[in-house]
Design a protein around this motif. Structure first.
Motif, PDB file in Angstrom:
ATOM      1  N   THR A  14      50.199  26.835  36.304  1.00  0.00           N
ATOM      2  CA  THR A  14      51.377  27.704  36.297  1.00  0.00           C
ATOM      3  C   THR A  14      51.092  28.977  37.067  1.00  0.00           C
ATOM      4  OG1 THR A  14      50.766  28.918  34.288  1.00  0.00           O
ATOM      5  CG2 THR A  14      51.942  26.822  34.005  1.00  0.00           C
ATOM      6  N   LEU A  15      52.146  29.608  37.544  1.00  0.00           N
ATOM      7  CA  LEU A  15      52.006  30.857  38.280  1.00  0.00           C
ATOM      8  C   LEU A  15      51.357  31.922  37.415  1.00  0.00           C
ATOM      9  CD1 LEU A  15      52.517  32.613  40.746  1.00  0.00           C
ATOM     10  CD2 LEU A  15      54.860  32.978  39.940  1.00  0.00           C
ATOM     11  N   GLU A  16      51.724  31.975  36.142  1.00  0.00           N
ATOM     12  CA  GLU A  16      51.169  32.995  35.246  1.00  0.00           C
ATOM     13  C   GLU A  16      49.664  32.831  35.074  1.00  0.00           C
ATOM     14  OE1 GLU A  16      53.777  31.131  34.651  1.00  0.00           O
ATOM     15  OE2 GLU A  16      55.451  32.560  34.552  1.00  0.00           O
ATOM     16  N   ASP A  17      49.221  31.588  34.885  1.00  0.00           N
ATOM     17  CA  ASP A  17      47.784  31.356  34.693  1.00  0.00           C
ATOM     18  C   ASP A  17      46.992  31.637  35.963  1.00  0.00           C
ATOM     19  OD1 ASP A  17      48.182  30.628  32.082  1.00  0.00           O
ATOM     20  OD2 ASP A  17      48.163  28.467  32.466  1.00  0.00           O
ATOM     21  N   VAL A  18      47.517  31.206  37.100  1.00  0.00           N
ATOM     22  CA  VAL A  18      46.827  31.446  38.362  1.00  0.00           C
ATOM     23  C   VAL A  18      46.793  32.940  38.671  1.00  0.00           C
ATOM     24  CG1 VAL A  18      46.824  30.981  40.837  1.00  0.00           C
ATOM     25  CG2 VAL A  18      47.408  29.167  39.246  1.00  0.00           C
ATOM     26  N   ALA A  19      47.878  33.646  38.364  1.00  0.00           N
ATOM     27  CA  ALA A  19      47.922  35.093  38.582  1.00  0.00           C
ATOM     28  C   ALA A  19      46.872  35.804  37.733  1.00  0.00           C
ATOM     29  CB  ALA A  19      49.315  35.628  38.266  1.00  0.00           C
ATOM     30  N   PHE A  20      46.679  35.341  36.505  1.00  0.00           N
ATOM     31  CA  PHE A  20      45.655  35.934  35.643  1.00  0.00           C
ATOM     32  C   PHE A  20      44.268  35.772  36.251  1.00  0.00           C
ATOM     33  CE2 PHE A  20      42.442  35.302  32.309  1.00  0.00           C
ATOM     34  CZ  PHE A  20      42.496  36.537  31.682  1.00  0.00           C
ATOM     35  N   LEU A  21      43.986  34.570  36.758  1.00  0.00           N
ATOM     36  CA  LEU A  21      42.667  34.317  37.346  1.00  0.00           C
ATOM     37  C   LEU A  21      42.460  35.102  38.637  1.00  0.00           C
ATOM     38  CD1 LEU A  21      42.408  30.461  36.771  1.00  0.00           C
ATOM     39  CD2 LEU A  21      41.264  32.268  35.475  1.00  0.00           C
ATOM     40  N   SER A  22      43.485  35.200  39.462  1.00  0.00           N
ATOM     41  CA  SER A  22      43.328  35.963  40.699  1.00  0.00           C
ATOM     42  C   SER A  22      43.147  37.447  40.386  1.00  0.00           C
ATOM     43  CB  SER A  22      44.525  35.746  41.632  1.00  0.00           C
ATOM     44  OG  SER A  22      45.675  36.416  41.175  1.00  0.00           O
ATOM     45  N   GLY A  23      43.816  37.926  39.347  1.00  0.00           N
ATOM     46  CA  GLY A  23      43.611  39.323  38.946  1.00  0.00           C
ATOM     47  C   GLY A  23      42.190  39.585  38.504  1.00  0.00           C
ATOM     48  N   ALA A  24      41.622  38.634  37.744  1.00  0.00           N
ATOM     49  CA  ALA A  24      40.233  38.784  37.309  1.00  0.00           C
ATOM     50  C   ALA A  24      39.281  38.774  38.503  1.00  0.00           C
ATOM     51  CB  ALA A  24      39.883  37.661  36.331  1.00  0.00           C
ATOM     52  N   ALA A  25      39.543  37.888  39.455  1.00  0.00           N
ATOM     53  CA  ALA A  25      38.683  37.805  40.639  1.00  0.00           C
ATOM     54  C   ALA A  25      38.777  39.076  41.475  1.00  0.00           C
ATOM     55  CB  ALA A  25      39.059  36.584  41.468  1.00  0.00           C
ATOM     56  N   LEU A  26      39.995  39.592  41.652  1.00  0.00           N
ATOM     57  CA  LEU A  26      40.168  40.816  42.436  1.00  0.00           C
ATOM     58  C   LEU A  26      39.568  42.021  41.715  1.00  0.00           C
ATOM     59  CD1 LEU A  26      43.800  40.298  43.766  1.00  0.00           C
ATOM     60  CD2 LEU A  26      41.712  40.407  45.147  1.00  0.00           C
ATOM     61  N   ASN A  27      39.630  42.024  40.402  1.00  0.00           N
ATOM     62  CA  ASN A  27      38.999  43.093  39.627  1.00  0.00           C
ATOM     63  C   ASN A  27      37.505  43.142  39.924  1.00  0.00           C
ATOM     64  OD1 ASN A  27      38.339  45.004  37.696  1.00  0.00           O
ATOM     65  ND2 ASN A  27      38.447  43.582  35.977  1.00  0.00           N
ATOM     66  N   HIS A  28      36.874  41.983  39.925  1.00  0.00           N
ATOM     67  CA  HIS A  28      35.440  41.923  40.196  1.00  0.00           C
ATOM     68  C   HIS A  28      35.138  42.343  41.634  1.00  0.00           C
ATOM     69  CE1 HIS A  28      31.497  40.379  38.833  1.00  0.00           C
ATOM     70  NE2 HIS A  28      31.290  40.225  40.125  1.00  0.00           N
ATOM     71  N   LEU A  29      35.950  41.881  42.562  1.00  0.00           N
ATOM     72  CA  LEU A  29      35.745  42.259  43.963  1.00  0.00           C
ATOM     73  C   LEU A  29      35.921  43.767  44.136  1.00  0.00           C
ATOM     74  CD1 LEU A  29      35.291  41.567  46.933  1.00  0.00           C
ATOM     75  CD2 LEU A  29      37.738  41.062  47.114  1.00  0.00           C
ATOM     76  N   HIS A  30      36.884  44.350  43.451  1.00  0.00           N
ATOM     77  CA  HIS A  30      37.097  45.791  43.525  1.00  0.00           C
ATOM     78  C   HIS A  30      35.819  46.545  43.144  1.00  0.00           C
ATOM     79  CE1 HIS A  30      39.540  49.496  43.218  1.00  0.00           C
ATOM     80  NE2 HIS A  30      38.765  49.791  42.200  1.00  0.00           N
ATOM     81  N   PHE A  31      35.163  46.082  42.110  1.00  0.00           N
ATOM     82  CA  PHE A  31      33.898  46.683  41.686  1.00  0.00           C
ATOM     83  C   PHE A  31      32.836  46.550  42.768  1.00  0.00           C
ATOM     84  CE2 PHE A  31      29.745  45.629  39.665  1.00  0.00           C
ATOM     85  CZ  PHE A  31      29.407  46.899  39.232  1.00  0.00           C
ATOM     86  N   VAL A  32      32.735  45.375  43.360  1.00  0.00           N
ATOM     87  CA  VAL A  32      31.735  45.128  44.397  1.00  0.00           C
ATOM     88  C   VAL A  32      31.978  45.998  45.623  1.00  0.00           C
ATOM     89  CG1 VAL A  32      30.939  43.373  46.058  1.00  0.00           C
ATOM     90  CG2 VAL A  32      31.176  42.795  43.633  1.00  0.00           C
ATOM     91  N   LEU A  33      33.248  46.213  45.973  1.00  0.00           N
ATOM     92  CA  LEU A  33      33.567  47.018  47.151  1.00  0.00           C
ATOM     93  C   LEU A  33      33.233  48.497  46.954  1.00  0.00           C
ATOM     94  CD1 LEU A  33      36.976  45.449  48.261  1.00  0.00           C
ATOM     95  CD2 LEU A  33      34.690  45.024  49.190  1.00  0.00           C
ATOM     96  N   GLY A  34      32.898  48.875  45.744  1.00  0.00           N
ATOM     97  CA  GLY A  34      32.487  50.254  45.502  1.00  0.00           C
ATOM     98  C   GLY A  34      30.993  50.436  45.380  1.00  0.00           C
ATOM     99  N   ARG A  35      30.226  49.369  45.552  1.00  0.00           N
ATOM    100  CA  ARG A  35      28.787  49.450  45.383  1.00  0.00           C
ATOM    101  C   ARG A  35      28.106  49.936  46.658  1.00  0.00           C
ATOM    102  NH1 ARG A  35      26.809  46.848  40.585  1.00  0.00           N
ATOM    103  NH2 ARG A  35      24.754  47.271  41.455  1.00  0.00           N
ATOM    104  N   GLU A  36      27.222  50.925  46.505  1.00  0.00           N
ATOM    105  CA  GLU A  36      26.568  51.537  47.660  1.00  0.00           C
ATOM    106  C   GLU A  36      25.609  50.578  48.351  1.00  0.00           C
ATOM    107  OE1 GLU A  36      24.690  55.155  46.569  1.00  0.00           O
ATOM    108  OE2 GLU A  36      26.571  56.216  46.149  1.00  0.00           O
ATOM    109  N   GLU A  37      25.007  49.645  47.594  1.00  0.00           N
ATOM    110  CA  GLU A  37      24.018  48.765  48.216  1.00  0.00           C
ATOM    111  C   GLU A  37      24.644  47.699  49.094  1.00  0.00           C
ATOM    112  OE1 GLU A  37      24.095  47.160  43.880  1.00  0.00           O
ATOM    113  OE2 GLU A  37      24.787  48.925  44.971  1.00  0.00           O
TER     114      GLU A  37
END
Length: 294
Positions: free
Chosen positions: A29-52
């Protein structure tokens, strides 16, 4: 959208992985896939702020992947290595050809902080007015906005896949509060997805971003390890200009020895030395006109 910092710390030089439940879950479903993509983007957001993580290098590598995907959409045979060659073998006055234009567009899109002017530089055939209008076409959450922008561009210009995907990634980055465009959508979408509309396109974009975020985090972790090794061996380099050369390797997908701030012979020796130290790789497999990268 608010992003949470992951509650587990990473070891020095090692980035935390995206949780397995994000990558292994089967969502329809769109709702379930949206939840997973949000979780993935959340993690990527953290990585894009890492100095290393060498962020400029990461964006260039992702731009190359996006260009490769767009070239494949158009039915052309060029792949990453050939696209690198197109860009680095260009002489003043040369025409890059369709594949080269696609690669240059993505490279230019990630070079500078996002603005209408910067996007216009990446897409020189478009006027600033349509670029701004298309970016304003997106409403709602970040992925919905990106999908709406992509749909708006392709509705008015059905063959403008590259422009549509660049502007969709720009809309996504704006919505997420990123000051730089991060190429994500193109590698995760299928050619048929570009002809979808509405919820179908939005669903395809969510799925593409789950794939893309996982791959981007994996690439970021690999580049962080490689960058740490290059920085560790840098003090062993005695050549004048070696420090500036190291910085070039940390910010560019590929470097030709002739572009390094050293005499030709010294530049080639430096590249060979870095290969011997395991700090960079020769990317072409050729004996002449070699390209090197982290």
């Amino acid at each position: 959208m608010t992003f949470a910092r992951p509650d587990h710390a990473s070891d020095l030089g090692t980035l935390p992985r995206i949780p397995g439940w994000v990558t292994s879950a089967r969502a329809e479903t769109l709702e379930d896939v949206a939840f997973l993509s949000g979780a993935a983007l959340n993690h990527l957001h953290f990585v894009l702020g890492r100095e290393e993580v060498p962020q400029a290098l990461l964006r260039e590598r992702l731009a190359l992947r996006a260009a490769e995907a767009c070239v494949a959409f158009s039915g052309r045979p060029e792949r990453a290595g050939e696209l690198r060659d197109v860009v680095h073998l260009l002489c003043p006055g040369d025409l890059p050809g369709p594949a080269g234009e696609t690669c240059l567009a993505w490279r230019r899109a990630v070079e500078r902080p996002m603005s209408i002017k910067a996007l216009g530089r990446a897409l020189p055939t478009l006027e600033p007015g349509p670029i701004a209008t298309w970016l304003d076409a997106g409403k709602g959450g970040p992925v919905t906005r990106a999908a709406m922008v992509l749909e708006a561009v392709l509705r008015e210009a059905p063959h403008a896949d590259v422009a549509g995907l660049i502007l969709a990634d720009a809309a996504l980055a704006q919505a997420l509060g990123w000051d730089r465009l991060v190429p994500l959508l193109a590698p995760g979408l299928k050619r048929a997805d570009l002809r979808k509309q509405g919820d179908d396109l939005c669903l395809a974009c969510h799925r593409a971003l789950i794939f893309a975020a996982v791959e981007a985090v994996r690439l970021a972790a690999d580049l962080a390890r490689r960058a740490a090794h290059l920085n560790a061996v840098a003090p062993k380099l005695r050549a004048k200009g070696a420090g500036e050369a190291v910085e070039m390797f940390l910010t560019r997908d590929a470097v030709a020895p002739s572009t390094l701030p050293l005499p030709d012979r010294a530049a080639r020796r430096l590249c060979d030395r870095l290969v011997d130290l395991g700090a960079v790789r020769e990317l072409t497999g050729r004996d002449t006109f070699r390209l090197y990268g982290v």
